[in-house]
Design a protein around this motif. Structure first.
Motif, PDB file in Angstrom:
ATOM      1  N   ALA A 149       0.823  -1.213   0.000  1.00  0.00           N
ATOM      2  CA  ALA A 149       0.000   0.000   0.000  1.00  0.00           C
ATOM      3  C   ALA A 149       0.857   1.263   0.000  1.00  0.00           C
ATOM      4  O   ALA A 149       0.373   2.351  -0.314  1.00  0.00           O
ATOM      5  CB  ALA A 149      -0.931   0.008   1.212  1.00  0.00           C
ATOM      6  N   GLY A 150       2.133   1.106   0.337  1.00  0.00           N
ATOM      7  CA  GLY A 150       3.039   2.246   0.346  1.00  0.00           C
ATOM      8  C   GLY A 150       3.723   2.501  -0.982  1.00  0.00           C
ATOM      9  O   GLY A 150       4.683   3.277  -1.040  1.00  0.00           O
ATOM     10  N   MET A 151       3.261   1.858  -2.048  1.00  0.00           N
ATOM     11  CA  MET A 151       3.926   2.037  -3.346  1.00  0.00           C
ATOM     12  C   MET A 151       3.875   3.491  -3.802  1.00  0.00           C
ATOM     13  O   MET A 151       2.924   4.229  -3.514  1.00  0.00           O
ATOM     14  CB  MET A 151       3.290   1.133  -4.412  1.00  0.00           C
ATOM     15  N   ARG A 152       4.944   3.867  -4.507  1.00  0.00           N
ATOM     16  CA  ARG A 152       5.054   5.242  -5.002  1.00  0.00           C
ATOM     17  C   ARG A 152       4.887   5.338  -6.515  1.00  0.00           C
ATOM     18  O   ARG A 152       4.779   6.450  -7.052  1.00  0.00           O
ATOM     19  CB  ARG A 152       6.404   5.830  -4.597  1.00  0.00           C
ATOM     20  N   THR A 153       4.921   4.218  -7.203  1.00  0.00           N
ATOM     21  CA  THR A 153       4.733   4.245  -8.652  1.00  0.00           C
ATOM     22  C   THR A 153       3.331   4.765  -8.966  1.00  0.00           C
ATOM     23  O   THR A 153       2.345   4.327  -8.367  1.00  0.00           O
ATOM     24  CB  THR A 153       4.918   2.834  -9.248  1.00  0.00           C
ATOM     25  N   VAL A 154       3.259   5.716  -9.884  1.00  0.00           N
ATOM     26  CA  VAL A 154       1.976   6.364 -10.175  1.00  0.00           C
ATOM     27  C   VAL A 154       1.642   6.223 -11.656  1.00  0.00           C
ATOM     28  O   VAL A 154       2.516   6.105 -12.519  1.00  0.00           O
ATOM     29  CB  VAL A 154       1.999   7.864  -9.787  1.00  0.00           C
TER      30      VAL A 154
END
Length: 392
Positions: A149-154
């Motif tokens: 849930a902490g992914m930064r890929t957008v």
């Protein structure tokens, strides 16, 4: 009822293979023969050189191993136990090779099969099942491993296209993949994208200097303004349920595969101690050795029975994610114990690649961590038992 006085087979002490159907048993024997003839003569060299022969992909495809638990689109459509049994036999050869099959079928093909459009399925799945197209799964990031849930890929919309930016880490098959299933944050939630790896802005950097899974490709994926068309998004899922369901498919293969690695180490220790003579008799004649062999035997057979039971539950549509965590957590732990014990029993020979033990032991250190760390699976079980989440 009388009790048979026949000596049980030390390599299948509880006769677990007899619990398989004729088709499941045939698959086990076919994959075992392939591993014996094709993998075992070469795998120590692949491990030492840190290489995965790309031609294995089409060989796996010819055997029907890629996406074998999926139906249609060139996939074999076999049951879960057949898939698990194939993973077991592959990992008896090497964890890295089973990882390739797991990633291709459960992490790259499964999301297309489960959540893709009919056009996406027709375009990708037949070629992936044949091993002509290699896939990878981009979820883990440098700062988001156990907490996806902490992914930064957008992903942002730009007209009818999507533009992806971010970095993924520890991606099996990344540097040899033709297509990547990339998970990214969009305005409406986490979405999955089918990304052709030749797309401008997509870079895969091979991870070097690793001491585990060396016969497997591990990579970093960098997405720098990667533009994909609107029909690259998987239309059937929004949210983390998508990637997590794929991980459950892969974890199921792992809980079987770990049994294969454990069995290989146990058999190596058995063969070695029966032929290695010290103080005038085989090592297997000493009480301490027999105690260790008996313990290893129990762990391997118990893990195999657990895997088979969970496979039957999956085929009945009754297997839960928490039960998969049970199997992944315990079977990998048992396999690591067996591998470490076998390494010690072989003495100095236990650290050479002439024997499979040190290779399995090193590989299992990664298996212990990937597709959910041991600690994450512990918390999954804790939440299932108590109804209380303790992840934060």
């Amino acid at each position: 009822m009388s009790v048979s006085m026949a000596r049980p087979d030390p390599r299948d002490f509880l006769g677990v293979e007899k619990l398989l159907s004729d088709e499941e048993r045939m698959i086990a024997h076919t994959v075992r023969e392939f591993v014996t003839d094709r993998i075992l003569p070469e795998v120590a060299g692949w491990f030492e050189r840190g290489e995965f022969p790309r031609e294995l992909a089409t060989e796996f495809g010819e055997l029907g191993l890629l996406g074998m638990h999926l139906s249609g689109y060139g996939c074999a459509g076999l049951n879960a136990v057949s898939y698990g049994t194939a993973c077991l036999e592959l990992e008896a050869g090497d964890s890295g090779l089973r990882s390739f099959v797991s990633v291709q079928g459960s992490l790259a093909m499964f999301p297309i099969w489960k959540y893709g459009s009919e056009e996406q399925k027709q375009e990708w799945l037949p070629r992936m099942a044949a091993g002509e197209v290699i896939g990878c799964f981009g979820l883990t990031e440098p700062d988001a491993g156990s907490d996806p849930a902490g992914m930064r890929t957008v992903a942002r919309r730009d007209g009818s296209d999507w533009v992806l930016n971010g970095t993924k880490m520890w991606i099996t098959n990344g540097s040899i993949a033709d297509v990547a299933i990339v998970w990214a944050r969009a305005d409406e939630g986490v979405r999955g994208f089918i990304v052709d790896t030749k797309t401008p802005g997509f870079t895969a950097n091979t991870v070097r200097h690793k001491m585990s899974l060396r016969a497997s490709v591990t990579s970093e994926l960098v997405l720098d303004n990667v533009r994909v068309p609107g029909d690259a998004v998987l239309p059937g899922i929004v949210g983390l349920k998508g990637p997590l369901s794929c991980l459950n498919e892969a974890r199921f293969g792992i809980l079987f595969g770990a049994v294969g690695a454990a069995r290989s180490c146990y058999e190596a220790a058995l063969d070695y101690t029966l032929t290695r003579t010290q103080f005038g008799k085989p090592l297997a004649a000493f009480q301490l050795t027999q105690s260790k062999l008996a313990d290893m035997l129990i762990r391997v057979n118990r893990a195999h029975l657990l895997a088979l039971h969970l496979g039957r539950l999956k085929d009945a549509g009754e297997l839960t994610p928490a039960q998969i965590s049970f199997g992944k957590k315990d079977n990998v732990a048992q396999a690591l114990h067996v591998a470490r014990e076998a390494r010690a029993m072989l003495g100095a020979n236990g650290i050479t690649l002439e024997y499979p033990v040190i290779r399995h032991m090193n590989n299992l250190e990664s298996v212990y961590t990937y597709e959910g760390t041991n600690e994450v699976h512990t918390l999954v079980l804790g939440q299932s038992i108590t109804g209380i989440g303790a992840f934060k």
